[in-house]
Design a protein around this motif. Structure first.
Motif, mmCIF file in Angstrom:
data_model
loop_
_atom_site.group_PDB
_atom_site.id
_atom_site.type_symbol
_atom_site.label_atom_id
_atom_site.label_comp_id
_atom_site.label_asym_id
_atom_site.label_seq_id
_atom_site.Cartn_x
_atom_site.Cartn_y
_atom_site.Cartn_z
ATOM 1 N N GLY A 10 -37.192 38.690 4.483
ATOM 2 C CA GLY A 10 -37.904 39.512 5.633
ATOM 3 C C GLY A 10 -38.878 40.278 5.113
ATOM 4 N N TYR A 11 -38.556 41.104 4.161
ATOM 5 C CA TYR A 11 -39.766 42.171 3.785
ATOM 6 C C TYR A 11 -41.074 41.443 3.225
ATOM 7 C CZ TYR A 11 -36.768 46.485 3.605
ATOM 8 O OH TYR A 11 -35.835 47.421 3.893
ATOM 9 N N LEU A 12 -40.667 40.235 2.601
ATOM 10 C CA LEU A 12 -41.999 39.651 2.271
ATOM 11 C C LEU A 12 -42.955 39.183 3.460
ATOM 12 C CD1 LEU A 12 -43.370 38.513 -0.372
ATOM 13 C CD2 LEU A 12 -41.989 36.287 -0.172
ATOM 14 N N ALA A 13 -42.082 38.498 4.447
ATOM 15 C CA ALA A 13 -42.809 38.326 5.693
ATOM 16 C C ALA A 13 -43.553 39.050 6.207
ATOM 17 C CB ALA A 13 -41.701 37.437 6.380
ATOM 18 N N ALA A 14 -42.964 40.480 6.385
ATOM 19 C CA ALA A 14 -43.608 41.350 6.836
ATOM 20 C C ALA A 14 -44.647 42.166 6.361
ATOM 21 C CB ALA A 14 -42.547 42.770 7.226
ATOM 22 N N ALA A 50 -33.761 37.870 9.846
ATOM 23 C CA ALA A 50 -32.721 38.659 10.422
ATOM 24 C C ALA A 50 -31.410 37.966 11.063
ATOM 25 C CB ALA A 50 -33.247 39.364 11.815
ATOM 26 N N ALA A 51 -31.816 36.631 11.677
ATOM 27 C CA ALA A 51 -30.555 35.643 12.023
ATOM 28 C C ALA A 51 -29.624 35.251 10.736
ATOM 29 C CB ALA A 51 -31.113 34.363 12.824
ATOM 30 N N ALA A 52 -30.585 34.760 9.668
ATOM 31 C CA ALA A 52 -29.970 34.383 8.822
ATOM 32 C C ALA A 52 -29.062 35.458 7.839
ATOM 33 C CB ALA A 52 -30.619 33.864 7.626
ATOM 34 N N ALA A 53 -29.431 36.683 7.948
ATOM 35 C CA ALA A 53 -28.737 37.838 7.290
ATOM 36 C C ALA A 53 -27.343 37.981 8.262
ATOM 37 C CB ALA A 53 -29.573 39.106 7.336
ATOM 38 N N LEU A 59 -39.723 37.022 10.145
ATOM 39 C CA LEU A 59 -38.665 38.173 10.289
ATOM 40 C C LEU A 59 -37.508 37.783 11.198
ATOM 41 C CD1 LEU A 59 -38.121 40.854 9.234
ATOM 42 C CD2 LEU A 59 -39.361 42.052 11.203
ATOM 43 N N GLY A 60 -37.615 37.145 12.511
ATOM 44 C CA GLY A 60 -36.699 36.930 13.132
ATOM 45 C C GLY A 60 -35.630 36.062 12.612
ATOM 46 N N VAL A 61 -36.098 34.844 11.823
ATOM 47 C CA VAL A 61 -35.325 33.918 11.109
ATOM 48 C C VAL A 61 -34.537 34.653 10.038
ATOM 49 C CG1 VAL A 61 -35.103 31.618 9.930
ATOM 50 C CG2 VAL A 61 -36.844 32.016 11.755
ATOM 51 N N PRO A 101 -23.915 43.438 8.218
ATOM 52 C CA PRO A 101 -24.753 44.834 7.842
ATOM 53 C C PRO A 101 -25.974 44.566 7.224
ATOM 54 C CG PRO A 101 -22.430 44.817 7.590
ATOM 55 C CD PRO A 101 -22.691 43.430 7.610
ATOM 56 N N ALA A 102 -26.138 43.708 6.466
ATOM 57 C CA ALA A 102 -27.666 43.390 5.872
ATOM 58 C C ALA A 102 -28.549 43.484 6.873
ATOM 59 C CB ALA A 102 -27.624 41.984 5.114
ATOM 60 N N VAL A 103 -28.661 43.259 8.075
ATOM 61 C CA VAL A 103 -29.594 42.911 8.934
ATOM 62 C C VAL A 103 -30.320 44.544 9.332
ATOM 63 C CG1 VAL A 103 -28.561 43.383 10.859
ATOM 64 C CG2 VAL A 103 -30.503 42.101 11.017
#
Length: 268
Positions: A86-90, A106-109, A102-104, A115-117
């Motif tokens: 997610g950080y890399l994508a942003a 977040a869903a995976a997290a 980032l949405g994908v 709590p990782a999200v």
């Protein structure tokens, strides 16, 4: 684990899988640090970059987690992978592609360790600021992230309801550990009374400790965590927001019914 079981069989080593996943996380971390340096988020020369990457690989709980081999530990390693992606994508993407990735992530997290999200609040903020700076509309992208996030929370809620009878029940009431079961019956999943023990374990635990004092506390095993406090002195809002996001992401686990020392230090 599915592909490994398919090709090797049910006796495949979970430790091997965890080690490969740990190596993947080190690579992802290096890519995130490079992206943060290239975009000006962090000031990193080659020496600082090398020390941070070496420290993450060999000087944090990542090394312990990668060699553990238990399913709940593998979940935490996967959760870290999703957050790093997610950080890399942003940091590397722009426009709808960045929001979609980032949405994908977040869903995976959420579907791995929810709590990782919370740690993805910073990438979302970074994206919103950059998109506005470029004169683009941020509402569609934000809605895209929200759709994936709500769908994931809905999925995990349905799973909990189907298995345990409640969307908010994660199975603690069925724990065979009497201490955990008693605590849950008295306080629920989260309680202020869980904070002192969890804080002690996650900050000051040591592998040579005894009983509930044994762990891999971040201040003892990961001294660079203490150095991160200096980020508060930075005038750059992005760095201060990044520090606040990391601290916020740890809160749900600090207040959670303690699941034992090995889970406490890995959770953080």
């Amino acid at each position: 684990l599915g592909p490994l079981v398919l090709f090797i069989g049910p006796n495949v080593s979970a430790v091997l899988f965890g080690s490969l996943l740990g190596a993947f996380n080190v690579s992802l971390t290096g890519m995130v640090l490079q992206a943060a340096r290239d975009t000006g988020v962090l000031r990193l020369n080659r020496l600082r970059y090398g020390l941070l990457l070496l420290f993450f690989a060999l000087g944090t709980v990542q090394l312990m987690a990668a060699s553990y081999g238990k399913s709940i530990i593998l979940e935490i390693l996967v959760a870290y992978s999703t957050v790093a992606l997610g950080y890399l994508a942003a940091l590397r993407l722009q426009g709808w592609r960045a929001f979609l990735a980032l949405g994908v992530a977040a869903a995976a997290a959420i579907l791995t360790r929810w709590p990782a999200v919370i740690a993805l609040l910073w990438p979302l903020t970074w994206l919103l600021i950059n998109e506005r700076r470029l004169g683009r509309h941020v509402v569609p992208g934000t809605l895209l992230v929200m759709i994936f996030t709500l769908a994931a929370f809905g999925g995990i809620g349905w799973y909990n309801w189907a298995r345990f009878g409640s969307p908010l029940e994660f199975g603690l009431q069925y724990s065979t550990d009497t201490t955990i079961a008693t605590f849950y019956q008295q306080h629920g999943i989260y309680a202020l009374s869980a904070l002192p023990q969890n804080l002690l374990l996650q900050l000051l635990g040591h592998p040579l400790g005894i009983g509930q004092t044994k762990g891999f506390g971040l201040l003892l095993m990961s001294p660079l965590i203490a150095a991160a406090i200096f980020a508060l002195k930075e005038r750059d809002l992005h760095v201060r927001l990044l520090f606040a996001t990391i601290a916020l992401a740890a809160l749900p686990l600090l207040f959670r019914n303690s699941l034992g020392s090995e889970i406490a230090w890995l959770s953080t």
